[in-house]
Design a protein around this motif. Sequence first.
Motif, PDB file in Angstrom:
ATOM      1  N   TRP A 263       0.826  -1.291   0.005  1.00 11.61           N
ATOM      2  CA  TRP A 263       0.022  -0.041  -0.083  1.00 11.61           C
ATOM      3  C   TRP A 263       0.840   1.286   0.096  1.00 11.61           C
ATOM      4  O   TRP A 263       0.416   2.152   0.656  1.00 11.61           O
ATOM      5  N   ARG A 264       2.039   1.103  -0.696  1.00 11.19           N
ATOM      6  CA  ARG A 264       2.816   2.268  -0.916  1.00 11.19           C
ATOM      7  C   ARG A 264       2.776   2.996  -2.074  1.00 11.19           C
ATOM      8  O   ARG A 264       2.966   1.975  -3.183  1.00 11.19           O
ATOM      9  N   LYS A 265       2.954   4.121  -2.567  1.00  6.42           N
ATOM     10  CA  LYS A 265       2.858   4.598  -4.003  1.00  6.42           C
ATOM     11  C   LYS A 265       4.147   4.483  -4.428  1.00  6.42           C
ATOM     12  O   LYS A 265       5.116   4.807  -3.830  1.00  6.42           O
ATOM     13  N   HIS A 266       4.310   3.704  -5.492  1.00  9.10           N
ATOM     14  CA  HIS A 266       5.742   3.579  -6.013  1.00  9.10           C
ATOM     15  C   HIS A 266       5.657   3.577  -7.659  1.00  9.10           C
ATOM     16  O   HIS A 266       4.638   2.943  -8.125  1.00  9.10           O
ATOM     17  N   SER A 267       6.853   3.675  -8.041  1.00 12.57           N
ATOM     18  CA  SER A 267       6.868   3.330  -9.647  1.00 12.57           C
ATOM     19  C   SER A 267       7.092   1.842  -9.909  1.00 12.57           C
ATOM     20  O   SER A 267       8.145   1.220  -9.269  1.00 12.57           O
ATOM     21  N   LYS A 268       6.316   1.325 -10.584  1.00 13.45           N
ATOM     22  CA  LYS A 268       6.434  -0.010 -10.919  1.00 13.45           C
ATOM     23  C   LYS A 268       7.880  -0.358 -11.730  1.00 13.45           C
ATOM     24  O   LYS A 268       8.284  -1.463 -11.659  1.00 13.45           O
ATOM     25  N   VAL A 281      18.437   2.308  -5.430  1.00 21.69           N
ATOM     26  CA  VAL A 281      18.356   1.919  -4.022  1.00 21.69           C
ATOM     27  C   VAL A 281      17.886   3.203  -3.218  1.00 21.69           C
ATOM     28  O   VAL A 281      17.085   3.029  -2.260  1.00 21.69           O
ATOM     29  N   GLU A 282      18.375   4.303  -3.511  1.00 17.17           N
ATOM     30  CA  GLU A 282      17.957   5.649  -3.047  1.00 17.17           C
ATOM     31  C   GLU A 282      16.483   5.756  -3.178  1.00 17.17           C
ATOM     32  O   GLU A 282      15.523   6.375  -2.190  1.00 17.17           O
ATOM     33  N   TYR A 283      15.843   5.489  -4.381  1.00 17.27           N
ATOM     34  CA  TYR A 283      14.489   5.511  -4.496  1.00 17.27           C
ATOM     35  C   TYR A 283      13.819   4.670  -3.609  1.00 17.27           C
ATOM     36  O   TYR A 283      12.584   5.074  -2.899  1.00 17.27           O
ATOM     37  N   LEU A 284      14.218   3.371  -3.385  1.00 18.83           N
ATOM     38  CA  LEU A 284      13.447   2.569  -2.501  1.00 18.83           C
ATOM     39  C   LEU A 284      13.689   3.055  -0.996  1.00 18.83           C
ATOM     40  O   LEU A 284      12.440   2.960  -0.294  1.00 18.83           O
TER      41      LEU A 284
END
Length: 524
Positions: A263-268, A281-284
Amino acid sequence: MAEPVCATCGGAELQQRPSEAGGGGGGGHRVGVQHRQHHQVGLLHLSDEVLLLVLQHLDPTSLLRVGATCRTLFRVGSCNSLWTKHFEGSFEVPLAAPAHRVPAKEWFRLAFMWRTLFRNLHCNRSLQDQLFANVPHPPSRYWTQWLVLEDSVPLPVVRMPTEDIQAIWGVRYEALRGVEDKDEDSDMKFEWRKLHSLACEEHGGVSKVFHYVLNQQENNDHEDLETMFHKYTEHRFQWHFSYWLFNQPPPFNRQLRAIFLQWRKHSKRKVSKWGAPMCDVEYLASLHPITTDFWKGRLAHGDETVGVQLIDNYFSMCKSLVAWILGRDWGRLKRRKVYEDTLEGVYLMLRREVWEGPVDHQRFWEVAKSQMNRVCTLEETATNYVNWKMIENLPYYKLYMVSGNSVYLVHLQNFLQRKQLVHSWINLEDNAWVRNLLPDDLYTVLEYHSKISQDCLHGDGVSAQLSRLIWLYLNSGQPLYLEAIKGLVLQYAQGCMSYLEELCSSERLNNLMAPNQADGRKEQ
């Protein structure tokens, strides 16, 4: 480096003699100024003995920072007595007075760099390449010498000639013969732990092994060690985070990925490279506030090892929270919103505690239950998901989440009541003609179940103007903004009606002119 001499550090040379201070006519005011300057004694006016008493209360990092300020503090801060104490406290090894040129400060620096790198070997690919490149043979002599300090080394058995083992570990041949084991190439074969034990017996203890290794390293070039340590300090948070996120055992790895992205908005597109060399990794890390703080070195006072343990503990508790929410009879959207808001509220409450150290499960659940009750109260206040998403951007929303003060809840209720008031006005029976004339985008803005996003507030169109007026009224409650909303809507509706009347008149005129034009054509 020699011990500091017991003498004052130049302070007396800066003080003027009484005869100089009182010389010259009209010196009454001048003498007062000189007298005040005479009593402005700073840290550098103290003797070396007093400075040593002050500096002995500093930790190694603070001592190095103080020593970088000036030559005097660098000289006194490099005293062997200070660094001998830090060496013994950090490595639990008594350090005898050195009988060679290397000062205690240098011994501490070298041993500290090596011990830090070795303890974090699991996430340090650069050091792994140095130590495992020649498997099954030992690494280079320089790195093997440092490994002598460790009683447990994750390398295969040592396969070396007898002379090399004697030189590197300092063990006599007679001690090696008792446990001799040779391979086909006549090289000695030993377990690393066994050699460490033999070295301790030969030298008379772990502290003597430390002395022996540091003596062996005295004349070596430590550029590789310094470069490796600098690279580690620069990238340690990234390396530890990557190892924790991507190197869990397979069952735990799947669970961790599910919880991390739950349930976290993220770039697939970015998440699809999970664990790959080109993974961002920094994005994660930016997906969660706790991992963002770890990336910036805020957790556990910048201790990367404790910080990773704290993150692991935090997400294990998130796993329990997800299981608890999934067990409730809620829709998908509500589950997601409850989880996001609860977790955000929990971290807002525990952030300062998390910066200090790990939080136990009991404390986490105590805060989580309180936050979830507040989230459910906010959901009931909003009455629908759209309004719930709308009020989350208000400052009162987070203030209520953190404090639970009902005053902030009243502010949110008033906000929604004003939104209901706008909706009720446009749906009055007298305004039926207005509703029929308004386009869908304007009528939607006036509805109670619609959301006013930040993007709608920008622009010069009528919809943007109306959205701004409604937003100002909802946040301030000023009646003049409500009157402005009504005036703008009525003005637009009247403009639409005038346009339709003109259009109808034009069509009637065309219909009247059409028969006359037909008769004229017949006469021709």
